[in-house]
Write a protein that holds these residues in place. Structure first.
Motif, PDB file in Angstrom:
ATOM      1  N   VAL A  78      18.231  -1.337  10.109  1.00 37.12           N
ATOM      2  CA  VAL A  78      19.526  -2.078   9.841  1.00 37.12           C
ATOM      3  C   VAL A  78      19.688  -2.396   8.385  1.00 37.12           C
ATOM      4  O   VAL A  78      18.810  -3.061   7.788  1.00 37.12           O
ATOM      5  N   ALA A  79      20.753  -2.132   7.804  1.00 37.82           N
ATOM      6  CA  ALA A  79      21.029  -2.424   6.452  1.00 37.82           C
ATOM      7  C   ALA A  79      22.305  -3.118   6.562  1.00 37.82           C
ATOM      8  O   ALA A  79      23.344  -2.618   7.064  1.00 37.82           O
ATOM      9  N   GLU A  80      22.404  -4.094   5.343  1.00 37.52           N
ATOM     10  CA  GLU A  80      23.637  -4.818   5.003  1.00 37.52           C
ATOM     11  C   GLU A  80      24.421  -4.032   4.106  1.00 37.52           C
ATOM     12  O   GLU A  80      25.939  -3.880   4.155  1.00 37.52           O
ATOM     13  N   LYS A  81      23.855  -3.562   3.038  1.00 36.33           N
ATOM     14  CA  LYS A  81      24.733  -2.888   1.886  1.00 36.33           C
ATOM     15  C   LYS A  81      23.754  -1.675   1.463  1.00 36.33           C
ATOM     16  O   LYS A  81      22.542  -1.330   2.033  1.00 36.33           O
ATOM     17  N   SER A  82      24.285  -0.825   0.800  1.00 35.83           N
ATOM     18  CA  SER A  82      23.500   0.159   0.101  1.00 35.83           C
ATOM     19  C   SER A  82      22.247  -0.062  -0.576  1.00 35.83           C
ATOM     20  O   SER A  82      22.169  -1.168  -1.236  1.00 35.83           O
ATOM     21  N   GLY A  83      21.510   0.698  -0.547  1.00 32.91           N
ATOM     22  CA  GLY A  83      20.025   0.387  -1.136  1.00 32.91           C
ATOM     23  C   GLY A  83      19.017   1.570  -1.404  1.00 32.91           C
ATOM     24  O   GLY A  83      19.407   2.794  -1.109  1.00 32.91           O
ATOM     25  N   THR A  84      17.956   1.324  -1.662  1.00 33.69           N
ATOM     26  CA  THR A  84      16.880   2.560  -1.518  1.00 33.69           C
ATOM     27  C   THR A  84      15.601   2.078  -0.486  1.00 33.69           C
ATOM     28  O   THR A  84      15.168   0.812  -0.578  1.00 33.69           O
ATOM     29  N   LEU A  85      15.322   3.240   0.239  1.00 29.76           N
ATOM     30  CA  LEU A  85      14.191   2.942   0.978  1.00 29.76           C
ATOM     31  C   LEU A  85      13.170   3.451   0.328  1.00 29.76           C
ATOM     32  O   LEU A  85      13.063   4.541  -0.342  1.00 29.76           O
ATOM     33  N   ALA A  86      12.018   2.818   0.343  1.00 25.46           N
ATOM     34  CA  ALA A  86      10.683   3.203  -0.100  1.00 25.46           C
ATOM     35  C   ALA A  86       9.548   3.565   0.719  1.00 25.46           C
ATOM     36  O   ALA A  86       9.431   2.541   1.730  1.00 25.46           O
ATOM     37  N   LEU A  87       9.221   4.601   1.051  1.00 23.48           N
ATOM     38  CA  LEU A  87       8.215   4.890   2.103  1.00 23.48           C
ATOM     39  C   LEU A  87       6.832   5.215   1.486  1.00 23.48           C
ATOM     40  O   LEU A  87       6.809   6.082   0.580  1.00 23.48           O
ATOM     41  N   THR A  88       5.942   4.188   1.846  1.00 20.00           N
ATOM     42  CA  THR A  88       4.763   4.447   0.925  1.00 20.00           C
ATOM     43  C   THR A  88       3.585   4.659   2.171  1.00 20.00           C
ATOM     44  O   THR A  88       3.573   3.924   3.085  1.00 20.00           O
ATOM     45  N   PHE A  89       2.658   5.906   1.870  1.00 21.34           N
ATOM     46  CA  PHE A  89       1.332   5.784   2.809  1.00 21.34           C
ATOM     47  C   PHE A  89       0.282   5.990   1.945  1.00 21.34           C
ATOM     48  O   PHE A  89       0.376   6.591   1.066  1.00 21.34           O
ATOM     49  N   THR A  90      -0.853   5.620   2.634  1.00 22.57           N
ATOM     50  CA  THR A  90      -2.078   5.802   2.001  1.00 22.57           C
ATOM     51  C   THR A  90      -3.118   6.629   2.897  1.00 22.57           C
ATOM     52  O   THR A  90      -3.032   6.490   4.184  1.00 22.57           O
ATOM     53  N   ASP A  91      -3.639   7.471   2.411  1.00 25.05           N
ATOM     54  CA  ASP A  91      -4.948   8.150   3.364  1.00 25.05           C
ATOM     55  C   ASP A  91      -6.040   7.720   3.110  1.00 25.05           C
ATOM     56  O   ASP A  91      -6.555   7.009   2.348  1.00 25.05           O
ATOM     57  N   ASP A  92      -7.076   8.467   3.962  1.00 24.00           N
ATOM     58  CA  ASP A  92      -8.402   7.749   3.870  1.00 24.00           C
ATOM     59  C   ASP A  92      -9.132   8.367   2.453  1.00 24.00           C
ATOM     60  O   ASP A  92     -10.185   7.717   2.230  1.00 24.00           O
ATOM     61  N   HIS A  93      -8.576   9.089   1.707  1.00 15.91           N
ATOM     62  CA  HIS A  93      -9.131   9.324   0.396  1.00 15.91           C
ATOM     63  C   HIS A  93      -8.642   8.129  -0.632  1.00 15.91           C
ATOM     64  O   HIS A  93      -8.938   8.199  -1.921  1.00 15.91           O
ATOM     65  N   GLY A  94      -7.956   7.138  -0.053  1.00 19.11           N
ATOM     66  CA  GLY A  94      -7.246   6.032  -1.000  1.00 19.11           C
ATOM     67  C   GLY A  94      -6.050   6.717  -1.602  1.00 19.11           C
ATOM     68  O   GLY A  94      -5.466   5.961  -2.574  1.00 19.11           O
ATOM     69  N   VAL A  95      -5.645   7.855  -1.478  1.00 20.72           N
ATOM     70  CA  VAL A  95      -4.480   8.503  -2.231  1.00 20.72           C
ATOM     71  C   VAL A  95      -3.073   7.683  -1.709  1.00 20.72           C
ATOM     72  O   VAL A  95      -2.989   7.784  -0.044  1.00 20.72           O
ATOM     73  N   THR A  96      -2.329   7.144  -2.456  1.00 20.12           N
ATOM     74  CA  THR A  96      -1.038   6.642  -2.045  1.00 20.12           C
ATOM     75  C   THR A  96       0.125   7.388  -2.584  1.00 20.12           C
ATOM     76  O   THR A  96       0.108   7.724  -3.897  1.00 20.12           O
ATOM     77  N   GLN A  97       0.950   7.573  -1.924  1.00 22.69           N
ATOM     78  CA  GLN A  97       2.143   8.080  -2.432  1.00 22.69           C
ATOM     79  C   GLN A  97       3.582   7.393  -1.772  1.00 22.69           C
ATOM     80  O   GLN A  97       3.637   6.937  -0.799  1.00 22.69           O
ATOM     81  N   THR A  98       4.689   7.563  -2.738  1.00 22.44           N
ATOM     82  CA  THR A  98       5.801   6.993  -2.275  1.00 22.44           C
ATOM     83  C   THR A  98       6.845   7.760  -2.379  1.00 22.44           C
ATOM     84  O   THR A  98       6.961   8.565  -3.360  1.00 22.44           O
ATOM     85  N   GLU A  99       7.807   7.898  -1.540  1.00 26.58           N
ATOM     86  CA  GLU A  99       9.103   8.481  -1.427  1.00 26.58           C
ATOM     87  C   GLU A  99      10.066   7.645  -1.550  1.00 26.58           C
ATOM     88  O   GLU A  99      10.373   6.421  -0.642  1.00 26.58           O
ATOM     89  N   LEU A 100      11.102   7.772  -2.407  1.00 28.48           N
ATOM     90  CA  LEU A 100      12.280   7.156  -2.420  1.00 28.48           C
ATOM     91  C   LEU A 100      13.495   7.865  -1.891  1.00 28.48           C
ATOM     92  O   LEU A 100      13.811   8.827  -2.241  1.00 28.48           O
ATOM     93  N   VAL A 101      14.393   6.951  -1.000  1.00 26.58           N
ATOM     94  CA  VAL A 101      15.555   7.714  -0.653  1.00 26.58           C
ATOM     95  C   VAL A 101      16.702   6.558  -0.709  1.00 26.58           C
ATOM     96  O   VAL A 101      16.544   5.576  -0.218  1.00 26.58           O
ATOM     97  N   ALA A 102      17.743   6.828  -1.283  1.00 22.81           N
ATOM     98  CA  ALA A 102      18.875   6.100  -1.434  1.00 22.81           C
ATOM     99  C   ALA A 102      19.441   6.244  -0.317  1.00 22.81           C
ATOM    100  O   ALA A 102      19.927   7.259   0.330  1.00 22.81           O
ATOM    101  N   ILE A 103      20.186   5.097   0.318  1.00 21.07           N
ATOM    102  CA  ILE A 103      20.956   5.240   1.341  1.00 21.07           C
ATOM    103  C   ILE A 103      22.238   4.621   0.899  1.00 21.07           C
ATOM    104  O   ILE A 103      22.671   3.754   0.293  1.00 21.07           O
ATOM    105  N   THR A 104      23.492   5.152   1.642  1.00 22.08           N
ATOM    106  CA  THR A 104      24.832   4.681   1.282  1.00 22.08           C
ATOM    107  C   THR A 104      25.500   3.980   2.535  1.00 22.08           C
ATOM    108  O   THR A 104      25.588   4.531   3.485  1.00 22.08           O
TER     109      THR A 104
END
Lengths: 106, 246
Positions: A78-104
């Motif tokens: 649920v969002a009140e206003k436009s913003g950016t979703l940041a999705l971050t995940f980490t795997d067993d190798h310790g690698v972290t990756q972040t995806e940014l998605v703008a929502i309107t």
């Protein structure tokens, strides 16, 4: 870098839940299989996933084995206003990756 | 004269045109839902990779797919015509082989292996452009008759032909699974069993290993004529690429 597909509605109404759908290309090796020589195949899964909206946590999840390869996640936000979703995940190798998605939000 | 072979093949088919069922129709509601929603269909991870590869130069000439073809949407309908006869080479080529021929002939790049994710990505991207269009593969002789004969030829230690399962027993069960009619209208497709994207060749290979036969090699005439027969048998069915199957 693993491939990620994130899907959010183009039009989002303020304070109304919308679905975020995420596909991540990942082998999600359970650690319980053996190769042709009988050696255990090391576990390699995404073990942590966190989604924030402008810094505020909306989903924080620990993952465990027995999730299929290329996991598909779907959750509501649920969002009140436009913003950016940041999705971050980490795997067993310790690698972290972040995806940014703008929502309107309209 | 040209129509005769097609008629002969039609007469050989036990499954009438109106009784044809896509693998989609035999899949569970959950699997169908995955295919119906592009955001949930894992094959789109490969499509995404294909879009990146499309404009990425490869090989010694510095060309990418986009250099010659422009936007990938110009290939709308292309996938409905494969496998197709290549007059220069005098043989059939599948979509994957066509992509590899583009690489070796025009891009100066090495051919990709049949199970290479990059090849599957490009083939999924091109196939997607024809989604919803009816298959329209040329029933080219003598390949079609050869393929029809192979379809009915018993093979392997289990001594089974394709037709025994996918025609005579289609719709019945093998273990807990429904035996599909075996129409190639969704390739490359995401199989839950494979947890990945695979080509029609991979499917044929799995079937052949299943009946304990030695699989045809990926570039063999046998694999191509069988793919042609299956495609002609499915002519008129809608392309579902990239499909999701159990």
């Amino acid at each position: 870098m693993v491939r990620v597909l994130v899907n959010v509605p183009k039009q989002i109404a303020a304070n109304a839940p919308f679905d975020v759908k995420v596909l991540i290309s990942h082998p999600m090796e359970s650690g319980q299989r053996r190769d042709q020589l009988g050696q255990a195949i090391p576990r390699d899964i995404i073990n942590h996933f966190i989604c924030t909206l402008d810094g505020e946590t909306v989903l924080d999840a620990d993952f465990f084995p027995a999730i299929a390869a290329n996991p598909f996640l779907s959750f509501s936000v649920v969002a009140e206003k436009s913003g950016t979703l940041a999705l971050t995940f980490t795997d067993d190798h310790g690698v972290t990756q972040t995806e940014l998605v703008a929502i309107t939000v309209t | 004269m040209n129509r005769l072979p097609a008629l002969a093949v039609a007469a050989l088919l036990l499954i009438g045109a109106s009784d044809r069922r896509s693998g989609y129709d035999d899949a569970s509601p959950d699997t169908r839902a995955m295919q119906d929603d592009d955001a949930a269909n894992p094959a789109f991870l490969w499509v995404q990779q294909g879009e990146a590869l499309w404009s990425e130069p490869a090989g010694t000439t510095g060309k990418s797919c986009a250099t010659c073809h422009g936007d990938v949407t110009t290939l709308r309908g292309a996938a409905t015509r494969y496998p197709a006869f290549d007059p220069q080479r005098g043989r059939l080529v599948t979509m994957e082989q066509r992509i590899n021929l583009c690489r070796t002939d025009h891009m100066g790049a090495p051919a990709l292996a049949w199970d290479d994710d990059r090849l599957l990505s490009l083939s999924a991207l091109v196939g997607l452009q024809s989604r919803g269009m009816p298959l329209a593969v040329e029933p080219r002789e003598p390949f079609l008759s050869e393929g029809a004969a192979l379809f009915r030829e018993r093979m392997g230690q289990l001594n089974l032909s394709c037709a025994q399962c996918h025609e005579e027993r289609a719709g019945e069960s093998l273990g807990g699974s429904v035996i599909p009619q075996g129409h190639p209208n969704g390739y490359p497709e995401y199989r839950l069993e494979w947890q990945g994207l695979g080509s029609l060749y991979r499917r044929l290979r799995n079937c052949m290993v299943g009946v304990r036969a030695e699989p045809f090699s990926p570039d063999s005439r046998e694999a191509a004529v069988l793919a042609l027969f299956l495609a002609v048998r499915a002519n008129g069915m809608r392309v579902e690429t990239p499909a999701v199957r159990p």
